[in-house]
Design a protein around this motif. Structure first.
Motif, PDB file in Angstrom:
ATOM      1  N   ALA A  49     -13.943  -8.323  -1.966  1.00 42.62           N
ATOM      2  CA  ALA A  49     -14.602  -9.606  -1.682  1.00 42.62           C
ATOM      3  C   ALA A  49     -14.336 -10.056  -0.242  1.00 42.62           C
ATOM      4  N   GLU A  50     -13.746 -11.253  -0.053  1.00 40.22           N
ATOM      5  CA  GLU A  50     -13.609 -11.827   1.282  1.00 40.22           C
ATOM      6  C   GLU A  50     -12.915 -10.889   2.268  1.00 40.22           C
ATOM      7  N   TYR A  51     -11.874 -10.199   1.807  1.00 44.19           N
ATOM      8  CA  TYR A  51     -11.159  -9.286   2.713  1.00 44.19           C
ATOM      9  C   TYR A  51     -12.119  -8.291   3.347  1.00 44.19           C
ATOM     10  N   SER A  52     -12.934  -7.637   2.522  1.00 40.78           N
ATOM     11  CA  SER A  52     -13.865  -6.620   3.036  1.00 40.78           C
ATOM     12  C   SER A  52     -14.942  -7.246   3.910  1.00 40.78           C
ATOM     13  N   TYR A  53     -15.401  -8.445   3.551  1.00 38.00           N
ATOM     14  CA  TYR A  53     -16.466  -9.093   4.323  1.00 38.00           C
ATOM     15  C   TYR A  53     -15.965  -9.475   5.714  1.00 38.00           C
ATOM     16  N   PHE A  54     -14.731 -10.011   5.791  1.00 33.27           N
ATOM     17  CA  PHE A  54     -14.169 -10.388   7.089  1.00 33.27           C
ATOM     18  C   PHE A  54     -13.941  -9.150   7.953  1.00 33.27           C
ATOM     19  N   GLN A  55     -13.469  -8.081   7.323  1.00 33.76           N
ATOM     20  CA  GLN A  55     -13.198  -6.857   8.060  1.00 33.76           C
ATOM     21  C   GLN A  55     -14.487  -6.279   8.634  1.00 33.76           C
ATOM     22  N   GLU A  56     -15.543  -6.323   7.848  1.00 34.14           N
ATOM     23  CA  GLU A  56     -16.826  -5.765   8.286  1.00 34.14           C
ATOM     24  C   GLU A  56     -17.476  -6.634   9.356  1.00 34.14           C
ATOM     25  N   ALA A  57     -17.387  -7.955   9.196  1.00 30.78           N
ATOM     26  CA  ALA A  57     -18.075  -8.875  10.119  1.00 30.78           C
ATOM     27  C   ALA A  57     -17.309  -9.086  11.420  1.00 30.78           C
ATOM     28  N   PHE A  58     -15.978  -9.180  11.343  1.00 28.20           N
ATOM     29  CA  PHE A  58     -15.187  -9.565  12.518  1.00 28.20           C
ATOM     30  C   PHE A  58     -14.251  -8.471  13.004  1.00 28.20           C
ATOM     31  N   GLY A  59     -14.029  -7.436  12.193  1.00 30.83           N
ATOM     32  CA  GLY A  59     -12.978  -6.461  12.478  1.00 30.83           C
ATOM     33  C   GLY A  59     -13.088  -5.760  13.816  1.00 30.83           C
ATOM     34  N   LYS A  60     -14.301  -5.537  14.296  1.00 29.26           N
ATOM     35  CA  LYS A  60     -14.486  -4.779  15.537  1.00 29.26           C
ATOM     36  C   LYS A  60     -14.789  -5.661  16.741  1.00 29.26           C
ATOM     37  N   THR A  61     -14.721  -6.974  16.558  1.00 30.36           N
ATOM     38  CA  THR A  61     -15.050  -7.878  17.668  1.00 30.36           C
ATOM     39  C   THR A  61     -13.942  -7.938  18.707  1.00 30.36           C
ATOM     40  N   HIS A  62     -12.693  -7.742  18.287  1.00 33.55           N
ATOM     41  CA  HIS A  62     -11.548  -7.798  19.202  1.00 33.55           C
ATOM     42  C   HIS A  62     -10.407  -6.993  18.583  1.00 33.55           C
ATOM     43  N   LYS A  63      -9.655  -6.293  19.389  1.00 36.47           N
ATOM     44  CA  LYS A  63      -8.606  -5.422  18.869  1.00 36.47           C
ATOM     45  C   LYS A  63      -7.543  -6.199  18.095  1.00 36.47           C
ATOM     46  N   TYR A  64      -7.180  -7.386  18.593  1.00 41.88           N
ATOM     47  CA  TYR A  64      -6.142  -8.186  17.923  1.00 41.88           C
ATOM     48  C   TYR A  64      -6.742  -9.223  16.992  1.00 41.88           C
ATOM     49  N   TRP A  65      -7.654 -10.041  17.503  1.00 43.18           N
ATOM     50  CA  TRP A  65      -8.173 -11.172  16.728  1.00 43.18           C
ATOM     51  C   TRP A  65      -9.180 -10.757  15.664  1.00 43.18           C
ATOM     52  N   GLY A  66      -9.879  -9.650  15.881  1.00 47.12           N
ATOM     53  CA  GLY A  66     -10.915  -9.236  14.933  1.00 47.12           C
ATOM     54  C   GLY A  66     -10.409  -9.002  13.520  1.00 47.12           C
ATOM     55  N   PRO A  67      -9.373  -8.168  13.336  1.00 53.42           N
ATOM     56  CA  PRO A  67      -8.894  -7.913  11.972  1.00 53.42           C
ATOM     57  C   PRO A  67      -8.021  -9.035  11.388  1.00 53.42           C
ATOM     58  N   LEU A  68      -7.650 -10.030  12.221  1.00 52.83           N
ATOM     59  CA  LEU A  68      -6.710 -11.055  11.767  1.00 52.83           C
ATOM     60  C   LEU A  68      -7.208 -11.865  10.571  1.00 52.83           C
ATOM     61  N   PRO A  69      -8.491 -12.330  10.548  1.00 50.32           N
ATOM     62  CA  PRO A  69      -8.941 -13.106   9.373  1.00 50.32           C
ATOM     63  C   PRO A  69      -8.815 -12.334   8.058  1.00 50.32           C
ATOM     64  N   SER A  70      -9.155 -11.038   8.079  1.00 45.38           N
ATOM     65  CA  SER A  70      -9.059 -10.255   6.842  1.00 45.38           C
ATOM     66  C   SER A  70      -7.601 -10.078   6.427  1.00 45.38           C
ATOM     67  N   PHE A  71      -6.704  -9.902   7.398  1.00 42.06           N
ATOM     68  CA  PHE A  71      -5.288  -9.772   7.045  1.00 42.06           C
ATOM     69  C   PHE A  71      -4.751 -11.072   6.448  1.00 42.06           C
ATOM     70  N   ILE A  72      -5.066 -12.211   7.061  1.00 43.43           N
ATOM     71  CA  ILE A  72      -4.579 -13.496   6.556  1.00 43.43           C
ATOM     72  C   ILE A  72      -5.108 -13.735   5.144  1.00 43.43           C
ATOM     73  N   CYS A  73      -6.360 -13.355   4.907  1.00 44.37           N
ATOM     74  CA  CYS A  73      -6.949 -13.490   3.572  1.00 44.37           C
ATOM     75  C   CYS A  73      -6.152 -12.666   2.562  1.00 44.37           C
ATOM     76  N   ALA A  74      -5.881 -11.399   2.888  1.00 43.57           N
ATOM     77  CA  ALA A  74      -5.108 -10.546   1.985  1.00 43.57           C
ATOM     78  C   ALA A  74      -3.688 -11.062   1.827  1.00 43.57           C
ATOM     79  N   TRP A  75      -3.090 -11.518   2.905  1.00 43.82           N
ATOM     80  CA  TRP A  75      -1.720 -12.048   2.883  1.00 43.82           C
ATOM     81  C   TRP A  75      -1.612 -13.232   1.925  1.00 43.82           C
ATOM     82  N   ILE A  76      -2.537 -14.167   2.041  1.00 49.34           N
ATOM     83  CA  ILE A  76      -2.485 -15.368   1.194  1.00 49.34           C
ATOM     84  C   ILE A  76      -2.778 -15.013  -0.262  1.00 49.34           C
ATOM     85  N   TYR A  77      -3.838 -14.237  -0.492  1.00 51.19           N
ATOM     86  CA  TYR A  77      -4.246 -13.910  -1.861  1.00 51.19           C
ATOM     87  C   TYR A  77      -3.227 -13.021  -2.570  1.00 51.19           C
ATOM     88  N   VAL A  78      -2.820 -11.947  -1.902  1.00 52.86           N
ATOM     89  CA  VAL A  78      -2.021 -10.905  -2.557  1.00 52.86           C
ATOM     90  C   VAL A  78      -0.555 -11.301  -2.696  1.00 52.86           C
TER      91      VAL A  78
END
Length: 512
Positions: A112-141
């Motif tokens: 769900a959200e983890y995959s969507y954030f990774q696909e939409a934002f993951g490649k936009t920036h080396k550091y900031w791009g994957p951060l939303p998906s990680f925070i989502c997984a961190w909070i949920y998991v």
């Protein structure tokens, strides 16, 4: 000479056959070794339409509608406005779920959200791009879902063991509830590790029982209305709040009861024909639950006054005592069934988020491994069980859930942004299902409203706690994901031990 030559030929023939047998044996071993590396091991598509509908029912129908539906009434102030809030909450949930259905079917990935954030934002920036998906997984998991499962199973234990704990002292009762919660957690963990098919069978049975329990309440309310008990319902909008903050808190309460509408998109890779069954299961389950919730509230309000609803510890139990008479035991039984099924389904879903995040490098890699025989993410399931058991032992964790809706709607809003971004960046990608653009835009506005207004209306330390969890997540991401500062030797030993314990191997390519 002839005989000797014949024996020599036979020896050569036997040696040749032995070599062929050895080669075949080596090939078999190579294939087995290949299997051990996961070339033929992955999660299977085993959830059809009926199972997908029951998964949504399983997550959405928990203890909330039975135990504490009066929170929406308390914040809205009137019967009529409360029913409107429940209806609007159902509509918002349906629109959000349909937006997730587009994301799930176009990407075809679980998480769900983890995959969507990774696909939409993951490649936009080396550091900031994957951060939303990680925070989502961190909070949920790590925090939100294990704490949620802990509270749900503790509610299950409280109602399931109610006949056996009435005469116990409070300390002994609390201990009995914790032990019962751990026992229930063990059972649902065993189910989720053993087989997806077993989970599906159990969940389908529990889903039907949940709907039946809701219909018992609705039937009792209908009986009271036919008898003429409409005094409470006739009050209409009397006492309605006009405060935007109060309405937001009422919506919070309603939407929290509806939470779980995205559950089928968490397991997209395990849905049979997801392009059809994901949006169709949502279109069936969410309106069905909306109808059940609204009519259950009508039933409650036909019997209980405003003061009674906001003061009793469990609304459905008070309703059952007054209406069902000798059959009132059905309500605690219904709550127990609803909570066990809900906890099992939430655990099933969050293990897939953990599995997907580990596959993406945002959790320990071993949590993406799959049991060779049972084809379940056994390490991820066990990890969630350990976290949940810790929360159960701690006991007083309701503060964590107090800001859960804030986190949920923050991530839901960001998912709507991801949907709009992907429509631009992947405009040519086939979309089996597509919602009108106004739908994600509307859900985004609602998410912003529900994320900002409560903080303004009722500033509280719990929101600082939420920011604190995010800040800790950023630190973990920076050290262990971005800079990869990990204890390699220790992790290698942990991975080996986990693989041996759960007979798990890396999965094959998840793309079909």
């Amino acid at each position: 000479m002839v005989k000797s030559w014949t024996i020599c030929e036979l020896q050569k023939d036997m040696a040749s056959k032995e070599m062929e047998a050895l080669e075949k044996s080596e090939k078999i071993k190579d294939n087995e070794a290949s299997d051990m590396t996961g070339s033929n091991v992955k999660l299977q598509r085993e959830l059809g339409l009926f199972s997908a509908v029951n998964l949504i029912l399983g997550v959405m129908i928990g203890s909330g509608i039975f135990v504490s539906p009066a929170t929406a009434l308390e914040h809205s102030g009137s019967v009529a406005l409360c029913l409107i809030v429940w209806t609007v909450s159902g509509i918002i949930s349906l629109l959000g779920a349909l937006s997730f259905a587009e994301l799930g079917t176009v990407l075809g990935k679980s998480g769900a959200e983890y995959s969507y954030f990774q696909e939409a934002f993951g490649k936009t920036h080396k550091y900031w791009g994957p951060l939303p998906s990680f925070i989502c997984a961190w909070i949920y998991v790590v925090i939100l879902r294990p704490a949620e499962v802990a509270i749900i199973v503790m509610t299950f234990a409280e109602y399931a063991f109610q006949p056996f704990t009435t005469d116990l002292q409070s300390d002994y009762k609390a201990t009995a509830i914790k032990l019962g919660s751990l026992a229930a957690l063990f059972v649902m963990t065993y189910i989720n590790i053993t087989s997806v098919k077993l989970f599906v069978k159990v969940q389908n049975i529990f889903g039907v029982c949940k709907v039946f329990a809701c219909l018992i309440v609705i039937g009792g309310g209908l009986y009271e209305i036919i008898k003429g008990n409409t005094e409470n319902l006739n009050k209409g909008f009397e006492g309605s709040t006009t405060s935007p903050g109060g309405i937001a808190l009422a919506l919070y309460s309603g939407l929290w009861a509806y939470d779980g509408w995205n559950s089928v998109t968490v397991v997209t890779e395990e849905i049979i024909n997801p392009g059809v069954n994901v949006p169709l299961s949502i279109s069936i389950a969410v309106p069905l639950i909306t109808g059940l919730y609204v009519f259950m509230n009508v039933a409650y309000m036909s019997v209980l006054s405003y003061a009674e609803m906001v003061s009793v510890p469990a609304v459905a139990v008070a309703f059952g005592t007054r209406v069902l008479g000798p059959a009132s035991f059905l309500i605690p039984l219904g709550v127990a069934i609803a909570t066990f099924g809900c906890a099992m389904s939430v655990q099933f879903g969050v293990t897939r988020v953990c599995y997907t995040a580990a596959r993406g490098g945002h959790m320990l890699e071993v949590f993406s491994y799959v049991n060779m025989k049972r084809l379940t993410p056994a390490p991820a399931v066990a990890f969630q069980a350990i976290l949940t058991s810790i929360f159960i032992m701690v006991g007083n964790i309701k503060t964590l859930i107090d800001f859960a809706s804030w986190f949920l709607w923050f991530f839901y809003g960001l998912a709507m942004v991801a949907l709009l971004v992907l429509r631009k960046t992947q405009a040519d990608k086939p979309r089996p299902y597509r919602v009108p653009t106004i739908v994600p835009c509307f859900v985004l506005v609602v998410a912003i409203f529900l994320s900002v207004l409560p903080i303004v209306h009722d500033p509280s330390i719990k929101y600082l706690m939420a920011i604190g969890f995010i800040f800790i997540g950023v630190i973990v991401y920076t050290m262990f994901v971005y800079y990869k500062k990990t204890p390699t030797t220790l992790l290698r030993k942990f991975t080996f031990l986990t693989q041996m314990l759960f007979e798990s191997v890396p999965p094959s390519n998840h793309e079909d």
